[in-house]
Design an enzyme around this catalytic site. Structure first.
Site, mmCIF file in Angstrom:
data_model
loop_
_atom_site.group_PDB
_atom_site.id
_atom_site.type_symbol
_atom_site.label_atom_id
_atom_site.label_comp_id
_atom_site.label_asym_id
_atom_site.label_seq_id
_atom_site.Cartn_x
_atom_site.Cartn_y
_atom_site.Cartn_z
ATOM 1 N N ASP A 124 0.875 -1.168 0.000
ATOM 2 C CA ASP A 124 0.000 0.000 0.000
ATOM 3 C C ASP A 124 0.913 1.218 0.000
ATOM 4 O OD1 ASP A 124 -2.140 1.730 0.019
ATOM 5 O OD2 ASP A 124 -3.274 0.606 1.514
HETATM 6 C C1 BGC Z 1 -5.130 3.113 -0.248
HETATM 7 C C2 BGC Z 1 -5.128 2.124 -1.396
HETATM 8 C C3 BGC Z 1 -4.881 2.851 -2.696
HETATM 9 C C4 BGC Z 1 -3.593 3.634 -2.599
HETATM 10 C C5 BGC Z 1 -3.222 4.387 -3.851
HETATM 11 C C6 BGC Z 1 -3.940 4.019 -0.268
HETATM 12 O O1 BGC Z 1 -4.080 5.046 0.656
HETATM 13 O O2 BGC Z 1 -5.206 2.421 0.970
HETATM 14 O O3 BGC Z 1 -6.350 1.436 -1.430
HETATM 15 O O4 BGC Z 1 -4.861 1.941 -3.759
HETATM 16 O O5 BGC Z 1 -3.725 4.560 -1.542
HETATM 17 O O6 BGC Z 1 -4.122 5.410 -4.106
#
Ligand code: BGC
Length: 740
Positions: free
Chosen positions: A272
């Site tokens: 993540d």
């Molecule tokens: C989220 C993810 C997301 C990523 C990129 C993170 O804060 O938890 O679900 O894909 O950001 O935007």
């Protein structure tokens, strides 16, 4: 060729999802596998690896922009290009910061959010969802969609409840699997997130989640396991938080032992955004790619620091090759390298808007309909009051996290205008204002905060205007609920209250116009008991995509007969909910899931707590009777499959769709079990007055519990009750079988 693949995959979806193959060949039982990662490029991959410098290899292991990793131009290896997310392909983001890139060709279809998709209880529509979205992803020339998001809804307050599928592991997997297959049929990869045990936003950056092994296996992992084993998802996203003391992006147990060793995952694990905390440990413990939020990309843990670690002998180049090899494998698989026939895709087409429409129209849940208040009978109706900020509020963008830039988001008001003849006057009044206390709105990125605090006093002038509109109209429809600024990633809600003074507004509207219908647009449970007691008709819609307003108007007017069912329990009181009743949310540095396996309806049913609306609940404009429930045999061996047949009779006056839900119970079990568990379902369309016989299959192994002592899925012999219902609390037929 493409069509053929899609047809085969669709068939596999139907079979995998417990859907009876509707083909002429009714006897077909063979399950066609989704495409797994091929080994046929291995020699070519070895050749490429032998030509790459260490720096080039490292470049592939971390972000070189906000949503891509490095390629190697001289060898024809492209960047791996990613995009969010669950609601559709996110607009293009700048390469080195979160601001929009400002493109004019990145408008996309906005698809219903996860809760809505699950509420369809329709695996075929989940395939449509994935396939349609996959085409859009290709049209944007991406390789990986950061989706689906399939964490279990543990608390109704969870900020991402709207995005996630369900509180139930079975429904979760039966929606996730066809979605992934549909997506990956377009030469792209799904990135299944957030692996795993990421069920709250509060303290998500550091909270250490403690879940006992049985609960982990039975509740939190099944959809991920099915995503890997049945749908062959090519990538997985590691979550932010810790699990049993170790960050999930460097969690040996989760990434190496379970995901790779047990499930045989051959794809890539992506972090993540900014969820990596170490260099050598993260790689050794199973991560492949580090993604992140703004800082110089060579400052990432898997950039310069990794080169230094190799030079210091802390990790070998051979180990680096393992990760690079995996990435190359997925790039070959989706034809980003070495193919000239990669799917081209298409975006924001009328066909895709219609896909979104179909999903939206089956997602809407009819919660209450006294005196046949719905569908609206237009005879003699000259005017309709349309009240509420949510009548015009758009939700494709909003809040923290991924949204979709779209040219089409039909609001509820627009939907009604599109569908009503202009002889009917619409009296619109905003009714309530979407207002937050500034000091508590929180800063984006401050993820330890609680959710926004709303201002719940009604504006007197707005209230007056709404009352006048309601008084002067034949019917009133109030559009209430929440929105994607209020329900958002990075914070959990503080309570279940309807925000912005909506409850008071609705009471005042009903007082002046008893013919008031209330429509809630939201992605998570709210306390709507007082509203329920005041109105004859209550409808639940979602952040329901580009065509949400048209679908809603069609349900209100009866062109579409509602067939959505709640994918989670709506509690009367937050303290009835398991994580709250056991005082184990949100924890502090640690959160222990004290309710164990009794998540969602498992808790309510076992503890005999009356919910406001139960899991699987949803009405129709017609009624259904279940007749003649029977199994193909009385007793089964552990390797057999139970087939349950039941005839669904449409006993009303209009055609409709019913979801037959099959729950199993073992009242004399020697182990702790939930009172009942969903183990099968099927949505069936039945014409008025007609009957349809359906059959649901349950492999006996689905009845297993996870035996912690033997580390094995174990089927307890004896009698099981199979309960067929139209919701978890409306069981219409029961059949008992014996497992030998
Ligand atoms: C989220 C993810 C997301 C990523 C990129 C993170 O804060 O938890 O679900 O894909 O950001 O935007």
């Amino acid at each position: 060729m493409k069509n053929k693949i899609i047809t085969l995959s669709l068939l596999s979806v139907m079979l995998l999802s417990g859907y009876e193959a509707q083909s002429q060949n009714k006897k077909q039982t063979k399950t066609l596998p989704a495409k797994s990662l091929s080994t046929k490029y291995d020699a070519e991959i070895d050749k490429l690896l032998s030509k790459m410098t260490l720096e080039e290899k490292i470049g592939m292991l971390h972000g070189n922009s906000m949503f891509s990793t490095g390629g190697v131009k001289r060898l024809g290896i492209p960047e791996l290009k990613m995009a969010d997310g669950p609601l559709g392909v996110r607009e293009e983001i700048s390469r080195d910061n979160w601001s929009a890139a400002g493109w004019d060709n990145d408008f996309a279809t906005y698809y219903p959010a996860g809760g809505g998709l699950s509420a369809t209880w329709n695996a075929e529509l989940a395939y449509t969802f994935g396939n349609s979205l996959g085409q859009e992803l290709r049209a944007r020339e991406k390789d990986m969609l950061l989706s689906p998001a399939i964490n279990i809804v543990r608390t109704p307050l969870g900020g991402r409840t709207y995005e996630y599928m369900s509180e139930d592991p079975f429904l979760n997997k039966k929606i996730a699997v066809p979605l992934i297959i549909g997506l990956q049929d377009n030469d792209v990869m799904a990135c299944v997130k957030h692996f795993a045990a990421n069920n709250q936003e509060t303290n998500r950056d550091f909270v250490d989640v403690q879940i006992d092994e049985r609960t982990l296996r039975e509740i939190y992992l099944p959809a991920f396991e099915a995503a890997i084993k049945d749908a062959h998802a090519y990538s997985v996203m590691g979550a932010y938080n810790k699990f049993r003391g170790e960050y999930l992006c460097e969690n040996d147990y989760m990434l190496n032992k379970i995901l790779r060793d047990e499930w045989g995952f051959k794809g890539i694990v992506v972090s993540d955004w900014a969820a990596v905390h170490t260099t050598v440990k993260t790689l050794k413990n199973g991560l492949d790619i580090e993604m992140g939020t703004p800082k110089a990309f060579n400052d990432f843990f898997l950039a310069d620091k990794l080169i230094a670690a190799i030079k210091a002998g802390e990790i070998s180049e051979a180990e680096i090759n393992i990760h690079v090899r995996r990435i190359l494998k997925t790039l070959f698989q989706v034809k980003a390298i070495g193919a000239s026939d990669r799917a081209k895709g298409s975006i924001a087409t009328e066909a895709h808007y219609q896909d979104a429409y179909k999903i939206a129209s089956e997602a809407i849940v009819l919660l209450k309909n006294e005196n046949n208040a719905l569908p609206l009978k237009l005879d003699g109706i000259k005017s309709i009051a349309v009240i509420g900020n949510n009548a015009t509020k758009k939700n494709a963008l909003g809040g923290f996290g991924a949204g979709v830039k779209t040219k089409r988001e039909i609001t509820p008001l627009e939907g009604l205008k599109n569908r009503l003849s202009n002889t009917i006057k619409i009296n619109y009044a905003e009714g309530y204002l979407e207002r937050y206390e500034v000091k508590n709105k929180g800063n984006l990125g401050d993820i330890t905060m609680n959710g926004p605090v709303t201002i719940d006093q009604l504006d007197p002038a707005k209230l007056e205007e709404a009352i006048e509109a309601a008084k002067n109209s034949d019917v009133a429809i109030v559009f209430a609920g929440s929105n994607r600024d209020y329900e958002t990633e990075a914070s959990d809600r503080r309570n279940l209250n309807l925000p912005f003074g909506q409850e008071e507004l609705i009471k005042k509207i009903v007082a002046v116009n008893p013919k008031t219908i209330v429509v809630l647009i939201a992605g998570a449970p709210f306390d709507i008991e007082a509203i329920k007691n005041k109105t004859n008709a209550l409808v639940w819609s979602w952040f329901n995509g580009s065509e949400g307003g048209n679908a809603l108007a069609d349900v209100l007017l009866g062109t579409v007969n509602p067939s959505g069912k709640l994918p989670w329990t709506m509690p009367k009181n937050i303290m009835d909910s398991p994580a709250h009743a056991t005082n184990s949310f949100p924890g502090d540095k640690t959160v222990s899931y004290a309710e164990g396996i009794l998540v969602g309806y498992r808790w309510f049913d076992t503890k005999k707590i009356e919910p406001l609306y139960p899991f699987g609940y949803g009405l129709s404009y017609t009624t259904f009777a279940f007749e003649n429930a029977k199994t193909d045999k009385k007793s089964y061996a552990a390797n057999e499959t139970i087939t349950v047949a039941v005839t669904v009779k449409n006993t009303g006056k209009v055609d409709g769709k019913e979801v037959v839900q099959l729950y199993t119970a073992k009242s004399d079990s020697k182990i702790t079990r939930a009172a009942q568990e969903l183990k099968g379902f099927q949505k069936v369309s039945v014409a008025a007055g007609k009957s349809q016989t359906i059959s649901i299959t349950i492999p006996v192994k689905e009845l297993a519990y996870y035996n912690v002592a033997t580390k094995k899925w174990t089927v307890e012999p004896g009698n099981y009750t199979l309960k067929l219902g139209s919701s978890s609390r409306d069981i219409k037929k029961e059949v008992t079988v014996t497992i030998k």
